[in-house]
Design a protein around this motif. Sequence first.
Motif, PDB file in Angstrom:
ATOM      1  N   ALA A  79       0.920  -1.210  -0.149  1.00 52.62           N
ATOM      2  CA  ALA A  79      -0.085   0.025   0.011  1.00 52.62           C
ATOM      3  C   ALA A  79       0.695   1.310   0.121  1.00 52.62           C
ATOM      4  O   ALA A  79       0.493   2.158  -0.301  1.00 52.62           O
ATOM      5  CB  ALA A  79      -1.071   0.005   1.196  1.00 52.62           C
ATOM      6  N   ASN A  80       2.186   1.247   0.598  1.00 52.39           N
ATOM      7  CA  ASN A  80       2.864   2.367   0.752  1.00 52.39           C
ATOM      8  C   ASN A  80       3.828   2.493  -0.537  1.00 52.39           C
ATOM      9  O   ASN A  80       4.888   3.245  -0.731  1.00 52.39           O
ATOM     10  CB  ASN A  80       3.808   2.551   1.884  1.00 52.39           C
ATOM     11  CG  ASN A  80       4.737   1.496   2.047  1.00 52.39           C
ATOM     12  OD1 ASN A  80       4.912   0.388   1.415  1.00 52.39           O
ATOM     13  ND2 ASN A  80       5.463   1.582   3.047  1.00 52.39           N
ATOM     14  N   GLY A  81       3.549   1.508  -1.577  1.00 47.09           N
ATOM     15  CA  GLY A  81       4.536   1.543  -2.782  1.00 47.09           C
ATOM     16  C   GLY A  81       5.657   0.649  -2.860  1.00 47.09           C
ATOM     17  O   GLY A  81       6.212   0.718  -4.069  1.00 47.09           O
ATOM     18  N   ARG A  82       6.179   0.139  -2.076  1.00 46.94           N
ATOM     19  CA  ARG A  82       7.129  -0.740  -1.926  1.00 46.94           C
ATOM     20  C   ARG A  82       7.041  -2.115  -2.746  1.00 46.94           C
ATOM     21  O   ARG A  82       5.942  -2.710  -2.708  1.00 46.94           O
ATOM     22  CB  ARG A  82       7.563  -1.309  -0.466  1.00 46.94           C
ATOM     23  CG  ARG A  82       8.032  -0.171   0.161  1.00 46.94           C
ATOM     24  CD  ARG A  82       8.622  -0.790   1.617  1.00 46.94           C
ATOM     25  NE  ARG A  82       9.768  -1.581   1.345  1.00 46.94           N
ATOM     26  CZ  ARG A  82      10.298  -2.182   2.325  1.00 46.94           C
ATOM     27  NH1 ARG A  82       9.988  -2.268   3.516  1.00 46.94           N
ATOM     28  NH2 ARG A  82      11.637  -3.030   1.681  1.00 46.94           N
ATOM     29  N   PRO A  83       7.821  -2.292  -3.626  1.00 44.93           N
ATOM     30  CA  PRO A  83       7.537  -3.719  -4.644  1.00 44.93           C
ATOM     31  C   PRO A  83       7.491  -4.815  -3.730  1.00 44.93           C
ATOM     32  O   PRO A  83       8.392  -4.926  -2.775  1.00 44.93           O
ATOM     33  CB  PRO A  83       8.812  -3.625  -5.518  1.00 44.93           C
ATOM     34  CG  PRO A  83       9.464  -2.195  -5.583  1.00 44.93           C
ATOM     35  CD  PRO A  83       8.971  -1.623  -4.089  1.00 44.93           C
ATOM     36  N   ARG A  84       6.672  -5.892  -4.032  1.00 45.61           N
ATOM     37  CA  ARG A  84       6.409  -7.061  -3.530  1.00 45.61           C
ATOM     38  C   ARG A  84       7.400  -8.059  -4.263  1.00 45.61           C
ATOM     39  O   ARG A  84       6.839  -8.480  -5.181  1.00 45.61           O
ATOM     40  CB  ARG A  84       4.984  -7.466  -3.362  1.00 45.61           C
ATOM     41  CG  ARG A  84       4.242  -6.873  -2.243  1.00 45.61           C
ATOM     42  CD  ARG A  84       2.952  -7.042  -1.976  1.00 45.61           C
ATOM     43  NE  ARG A  84       2.951  -8.681  -1.589  1.00 45.61           N
ATOM     44  CZ  ARG A  84       2.146  -9.426  -2.017  1.00 45.61           C
ATOM     45  NH1 ARG A  84       1.277  -9.063  -3.158  1.00 45.61           N
ATOM     46  NH2 ARG A  84       2.302 -10.761  -1.803  1.00 45.61           N
ATOM     47  N   ARG A  85       8.563  -8.238  -3.892  1.00 50.10           N
ATOM     48  CA  ARG A  85       9.466  -8.965  -4.553  1.00 50.10           C
ATOM     49  C   ARG A  85       9.020 -10.451  -4.975  1.00 50.10           C
ATOM     50  O   ARG A  85       9.095 -10.876  -6.094  1.00 50.10           O
ATOM     51  CB  ARG A  85      10.823  -8.904  -4.186  1.00 50.10           C
ATOM     52  CG  ARG A  85      11.639  -7.739  -4.019  1.00 50.10           C
ATOM     53  CD  ARG A  85      12.691  -7.580  -3.366  1.00 50.10           C
ATOM     54  NE  ARG A  85      13.679  -8.366  -4.101  1.00 50.10           N
ATOM     55  CZ  ARG A  85      14.634  -8.004  -5.434  1.00 50.10           C
ATOM     56  NH1 ARG A  85      14.070  -6.996  -5.823  1.00 50.10           N
ATOM     57  NH2 ARG A  85      15.412  -8.575  -5.711  1.00 50.10           N
ATOM     58  N   ASP A  86       8.317 -10.918  -4.033  1.00 50.72           N
ATOM     59  CA  ASP A  86       7.686 -12.263  -4.008  1.00 50.72           C
ATOM     60  C   ASP A  86       6.666 -12.339  -4.977  1.00 50.72           C
ATOM     61  O   ASP A  86       6.714 -13.322  -5.884  1.00 50.72           O
ATOM     62  CB  ASP A  86       7.280 -12.713  -2.712  1.00 50.72           C
ATOM     63  CG  ASP A  86       6.298 -11.957  -2.082  1.00 50.72           C
ATOM     64  OD1 ASP A  86       6.161 -10.773  -2.489  1.00 50.72           O
ATOM     65  OD2 ASP A  86       5.605 -12.548  -1.183  1.00 50.72           O
TER      66      ASP A  86
END
Length: 107
Positions: A79-86
């Motif tokens: 939600a805060n824009g950090r990529p979900r690498r998984d």
Amino acid sequence: MAHRRPGPHRRGPIAQAVVLGDGEPALSAVLWPASPAVGDLELAAAVVAANSTLPDYARVARWTRAADAFDAASGLATANGRPRRDAIHARHAEALGLGAASDLANR
């Protein structure tokens, strides 16, 4: 390799990038273009240009166009824009020739 956003006076063809490959023989990247008009040849040229500035071990060997933008709506970012690498890995592993997404969790 961190994603760098172009300065305000210069816009490149890549809006978002995530580099994968910890434990792999080569690095891979998932790229989201700056606009729908950006073609694969432009993305490839941007990867070549970036690679030319990097040492061998940091160069991207394979890349693919992202299935969706890296945002919360697509599930590819928090939600805060950090990529979900998984999630990015799981969605693009086959296109990149990488191991299963569960392998990423074990690293």
